[in-house]
Design an enzyme around this catalytic site. Sequence first.
Site, short mmCIF file in Angstrom:
data_model
loop_
_atom_site.label_atom_id
_atom_site.label_comp_id
_atom_site.label_asym_id
_atom_site.label_seq_id
_atom_site.Cartn_x
_atom_site.Cartn_y
_atom_site.Cartn_z
CG ASP A 102 -2.29 0.47 0.98
OD1 ASP A 102 -2.43 1.57 0.43
OD2 ASP A 102 -3.23 -0.27 1.30
CG ASP A 210 -4.74 5.70 0.69
OD1 ASP A 210 -5.56 4.79 0.87
OD2 ASP A 210 -4.77 6.79 1.28
CD GLU A 269 -8.78 4.43 -2.07
OE1 GLU A 269 -9.70 4.07 -1.33
OE2 GLU A 269 -7.91 5.24 -1.72
CG HIS A 342 -9.19 -1.10 4.18
ND1 HIS A 342 -8.87 -1.14 2.84
CD2 HIS A 342 -8.82 0.12 4.61
CE1 HIS A 342 -8.32 0.02 2.50
NE2 HIS A 342 -8.27 0.80 3.55
CG ASP A 343 -11.64 2.26 3.13
OD1 ASP A 343 -11.18 2.20 4.28
OD2 ASP A 343 -11.00 2.72 2.16
O1 ISL Z 1 -14.51 5.11 3.23
C1 ISL Z 1 -14.39 6.25 2.89
C2 ISL Z 1 -14.90 7.38 3.63
O2 ISL Z 1 -16.29 7.39 3.48
C3 ISL Z 1 -13.73 6.57 1.67
O3 ISL Z 1 -14.00 7.84 1.22
C4 ISL Z 1 -12.24 6.44 1.93
O4 ISL Z 1 -11.83 7.34 2.89
C5 ISL Z 1 -11.57 6.70 0.63
O5 ISL Z 1 -11.90 5.61 -0.14
C6 ISL Z 1 -10.08 6.77 0.80
O6 ISL Z 1 -9.61 5.62 1.41
C7 ISL Z 1 -8.26 5.46 1.60
O7 ISL Z 1 -7.65 6.57 2.19
C8 ISL Z 1 -8.01 6.88 3.53
C9 ISL Z 1 -8.04 5.66 4.44
O8 ISL Z 1 -8.71 5.99 5.63
C10 ISL Z 1 -8.72 4.49 3.80
O9 ISL Z 1 -8.67 3.38 4.64
C11 ISL Z 1 -8.05 4.26 2.50
O10 ISL Z 1 -8.51 3.12 1.82
C12 ISL Z 1 -7.00 7.85 4.03
O11 ISL Z 1 -5.71 7.32 3.84
#
Ligand code: ISL
Length: 570
Positions: A102, A210, A269, A342-343
């Site tokens: 990541d 990310d 992402e 994971h989100d």
């Molecule tokens: O789940 C979300 C909030 O509602 C998404 O918007 C998420 O924050 C977005 O997909 C970005 O995610 C990534 O960056 C974030 C981190 O918290 C997430 O776990 C990661 O996948 C900040 O680094």
Amino acid sequence: MIDRPTAPWWTSAVVYQVYPRSFADSTGDGIGDLVGITSRLDHLQRLGVDVVWLSPIYLSPQADNGYDISDYQAVDPVFGTLEDFDRLLAQVHERGMRLVMDLVVNHTSDEHPWFVESRSGKDNPKRDWYWWRPAREPFTAGEPGAEPTNWESFFSGPTWTLDETTGEYYLHLFDRKQPDLNWENPEVRAAVHEMMRWWLDRGVDGFRMDVINFISKHPELRDGPTTGTGGLGNGFAQFATGPRVHEFLQEMRREVFAGRTGNFLTVGEMPGVTWEDARLFTDPARGEVDMVFQFEHVSLDHGPGGKFDPKPLDLRDLKASLGRWQTALGETGWNSLYWNNHDQPRVVSRFGDGSRESATALATVLHLHRGTPYVYQGEELGMTNAPFAGVDDLRDVESLNHFHRAVEAGQDPEAVLTALRAMGRDNARTPVQWTADHEAGFTDGTPWIAVNPNHTWLNAAAQYDDPHSVFHHYRRLIELRHTRPVVAVGDFTMLLADHPHVYAFERRLDDVRLLVVANLHGTEQTVDLAPEWAGATAVLSNTAGHDVDASRAILQPWAALVLELTGGQS
Ligand code: ISL
């Protein structure tokens, strides 16, 4: 167009995401770790996945479970050591799999030495590595409304925090402990490239990047429309897919990958990315990323108030959305395919009914699209959302911030909790259910977040010996991709687009045709098929409950069926 025989290796690959904190704990401290992951590689090999994507294991204050990094070249002691990492990498390679890291470089932790220096004074050489701005005129620093822009953070509240040392604000699209790096500064980019090369030299096989479409901000940083909570605004147009993002990614590809031989994978992402932009990002001729994670299909059940105001999914919207992406990235570019990470809440609870049949039907649909499928840990077992009793059971910074702000703003706490139970990120983060034993076999101690009580019957050990299990269905889907080029690179045609409950499509490569028909509803459905399918071979099904005669298929609730016709038959 990506086609045989020149198709890159990842067109027939399946990626498995490990969220280290929740995968397997070897020390008994209740938090998953690298040795734990290494000890469970048999599971992944048995499943047949090709790539492991490891969510962050770097040194971190863990404000956002490792997405807030204070040293990109060190392993957080909570997960182990660099030696543990090297052993994991070697074991992954020994088993014929690849490991993707990541890459979290839109922001660092506020405890990263770069930020510590940057905040120490306006003249510090690293001042310009982050986004610093004075209070908005004619407001006074520290007073409400003095923030340089009106943007609302993804984790609630303003995206700016006042730093007392210099009286200026710094930008953080996420938590205040996640300050955004200033990619306009070439030193920042060079430092990131150097760090990436360091990991590649160590042997890793690529990066999941990310929020990588947020790295280029419009330097004017204008206000956004005031759609947020408490008068805050939506700054998305100012920081998403900004003016230099393609340039930055092309530069990164040149600086980091040029001259290296190896089979690498890069996936960006990109919240809010459109298919038009995704085609540019993934056009191989442009040299940016191999594929992107888009968010359209996981936003279809968001209501007017966003993700914590959910509404039921209309299957026709899902088909229209995924079908559009299949077409848009059919000739140029490449799709990634996912239900979970994971989100996201667990797909079997979100778009299914929690049953084995719904888990396997949804898997069948996703995995047989054109693109690279991603399996999130536990998805291959049909793991479900968790029955969080109250706010004390939650751990995620996003959920906790949302809860407190919504309740402060006068919302009913129970209603807020109901939404968090459905949509909160902690649903994905409960420990992997390995066995029916103590804490699901995840830890000898007390887990950092409670295991789901359904582990007594829903666990890996119980599924290995059951040929009808979710696990074995995923294994068969992965095998289909490996053994049938039509799955990897065949054309895609959506069928029955207006049917409210059945998801059907055809894949075709030369004289091989695959028909996928899935009932994504809890009632029996009957659909008419073109007559030639009556003579087809069934290559996969998730239930005995289907029946195909000359012109129609009768599908039991959540039944999924894959039929194949080859040259002689059609
Ligand atoms: O789940 C979300 C909030 O509602 C998404 O918007 C998420 O924050 C977005 O997909 C970005 O995610 C990534 O960056 C974030 C981190 O918290 C997430 O776990 C990661 O996948 C900040 O680094």
